[in-house]
Design a protein around this motif. Structure first.
Motif, mmCIF file in Angstrom:
data_model
loop_
_atom_site.group_PDB
_atom_site.id
_atom_site.type_symbol
_atom_site.label_atom_id
_atom_site.label_comp_id
_atom_site.label_asym_id
_atom_site.label_seq_id
_atom_site.Cartn_x
_atom_site.Cartn_y
_atom_site.Cartn_z
ATOM 1 N N ARG A 202 0.824 -1.214 0.000
ATOM 2 C CA ARG A 202 0.000 0.000 0.000
ATOM 3 C C ARG A 202 0.857 1.263 0.000
ATOM 4 N N GLU A 203 2.060 1.213 0.563
ATOM 5 C CA GLU A 203 2.927 2.380 0.587
ATOM 6 C C GLU A 203 3.293 2.852 -0.814
ATOM 7 N N LEU A 204 3.275 1.914 -1.785
ATOM 8 C CA LEU A 204 3.655 2.263 -3.152
ATOM 9 C C LEU A 204 2.473 2.294 -4.113
ATOM 10 N N GLU A 205 1.385 1.651 -3.740
ATOM 11 C CA GLU A 205 0.196 1.614 -4.581
ATOM 12 C C GLU A 205 -0.957 2.282 -3.844
ATOM 13 N N ASP A 206 -2.144 2.254 -4.420
ATOM 14 C CA ASP A 206 -3.301 2.896 -3.802
ATOM 15 C C ASP A 206 -4.261 1.883 -3.199
ATOM 16 N N ALA A 207 -3.801 0.641 -3.010
ATOM 17 C CA ALA A 207 -4.656 -0.422 -2.484
ATOM 18 C C ALA A 207 -3.777 -1.542 -1.956
ATOM 19 N N ASP A 208 -4.373 -2.454 -1.204
ATOM 20 C CA ASP A 208 -3.650 -3.631 -0.729
ATOM 21 C C ASP A 208 -3.631 -4.735 -1.774
ATOM 22 N N VAL A 209 -4.601 -4.716 -2.663
ATOM 23 C CA VAL A 209 -4.704 -5.706 -3.741
ATOM 24 C C VAL A 209 -4.995 -4.963 -5.040
ATOM 25 N N LYS A 210 -4.280 -5.339 -6.100
ATOM 26 C CA LYS A 210 -4.499 -4.698 -7.404
ATOM 27 C C LYS A 210 -5.043 -5.727 -8.396
ATOM 28 N N LYS A 211 -6.155 -5.375 -9.021
ATOM 29 C CA LYS A 211 -6.660 -6.196 -10.120
ATOM 30 C C LYS A 211 -5.702 -6.053 -11.300
ATOM 31 N N THR A 212 -5.148 -7.167 -11.696
ATOM 32 C CA THR A 212 -4.085 -7.157 -12.706
ATOM 33 C C THR A 212 -4.470 -8.035 -13.871
ATOM 34 N N THR A 213 -4.331 -7.501 -15.063
ATOM 35 C CA THR A 213 -4.701 -8.237 -16.279
ATOM 36 C C THR A 213 -3.461 -8.559 -17.084
ATOM 37 N N VAL A 214 -3.420 -9.764 -17.603
ATOM 38 C CA VAL A 214 -2.388 -10.137 -18.583
ATOM 39 C C VAL A 214 -3.007 -9.981 -19.965
ATOM 40 N N TRP A 215 -2.352 -9.165 -20.777
ATOM 41 C CA TRP A 215 -2.852 -8.824 -22.112
ATOM 42 C C TRP A 215 -1.907 -9.339 -23.200
ATOM 43 N N ARG A 216 -2.469 -9.618 -24.351
ATOM 44 C CA ARG A 216 -1.679 -9.848 -25.558
ATOM 45 C C ARG A 216 -1.810 -8.615 -26.457
ATOM 46 N N PHE A 217 -0.671 -8.053 -26.838
ATOM 47 C CA PHE A 217 -0.678 -6.909 -27.743
ATOM 48 C C PHE A 217 -1.018 -7.410 -29.145
ATOM 49 N N ALA A 218 -1.981 -6.737 -29.784
ATOM 50 C CA ALA A 218 -2.441 -7.201 -31.093
ATOM 51 C C ALA A 218 -2.632 -6.020 -32.045
#
Length: 218
Positions: A202-218
């Protein structure tokens, strides 16, 4: 930016981190900061004067954790392939690629600490990772797949990445991006592959958990 002797970088890392597993990737151990805020301030106060950047390498960022998790869960993505881990930081994603059978792996980061960080972390996991400190944007090393965790945090940087990724994609490279909702992700060029909820500092982000997506660039 001033040069930094490898021994100096290793000593700083070992003195200011401890070996631990990122919460979303427990298979891997990294030299990570115990007290994020304290290390960040220490680096700013003691090292900014000689031109050294903040210690991004000392934290397991959400984008990298998500991307490493996806690779570990889908080893066929990298097995037998030539891999570039771009903006490698701690080397987390490169280590995951090695553990899942990638043929040739290059970790690239312009931060002078990262060569030492990647080397120490690779050693801690019993692997060997090739490292380059060159700015590889705009180049093509013949990689089959480019892995990039948490790189779309800055508009000018994103504007450099998109045409480079486009060029690599057009000649047949796969490009996977781990992103926790950064502002400059080009979603119109992305195909979602997986979504994770990654514990972060949280000290570096704005939450304790971040929703994170793995994307393919297309």
């Amino acid at each position: 930016m001033n040069s930094l002797a490898p021994a100096e970088a290793e000593s700083f890392i070992l003195a200011n981190t401890s070996l631990k597993a990122p919460p979303h990737v427990p298979e891997i151990r990294l030299h990570l900061a115990d007290e994020a805020h304290d290390l960040w301030l220490k680096t700013e106060d003691e090292l900014a004067a000689i031109g050294l950047p903040p210690p991004f390498w000392a934290f397991a960022w959400a984008g990298g954790q998500g991307l490493a998790r996806y690779i570990l869960d889908h080893p066929e993505i990298v097995r037998g392939r030539r891999v570039l881990d771009f903006a490698s930081g701690s080397g987390l994603v490169a280590i995951a690629a090695h553990m899942t059978g990638a043929r040739d792996i290059v970790a690239a980061d312009i931060d002078p600490f990262c060569e030492a960080a990647v080397g120490l972390n690779a050693c801690a996991n019993g692997v060997s990772i090739e490292f380059t400190g060159s700015d590889v944007i705009g180049t093509d090393g013949g990689w089959d797949i480019v892995l990039a965790g948490d790189v779309f945090y800055d508009r000018p940087f994103a504007e450099r990445l998109v045409p480079w990724f486009s060029s690599l994609h057009e000649r047949g490279a796969d490009i996977l991006v781990g992103d926790p909702g950064r502002s400059y992700l080009p979603k119109d060029r992305m195909q979602a592959l997986a979504v994770y909820h990654v514990p972060v500092t949280r000290e570096l982000e704005d939450a304790d958990v971040k929703k994170t997506t793995v994307w393919r660039f297309a």
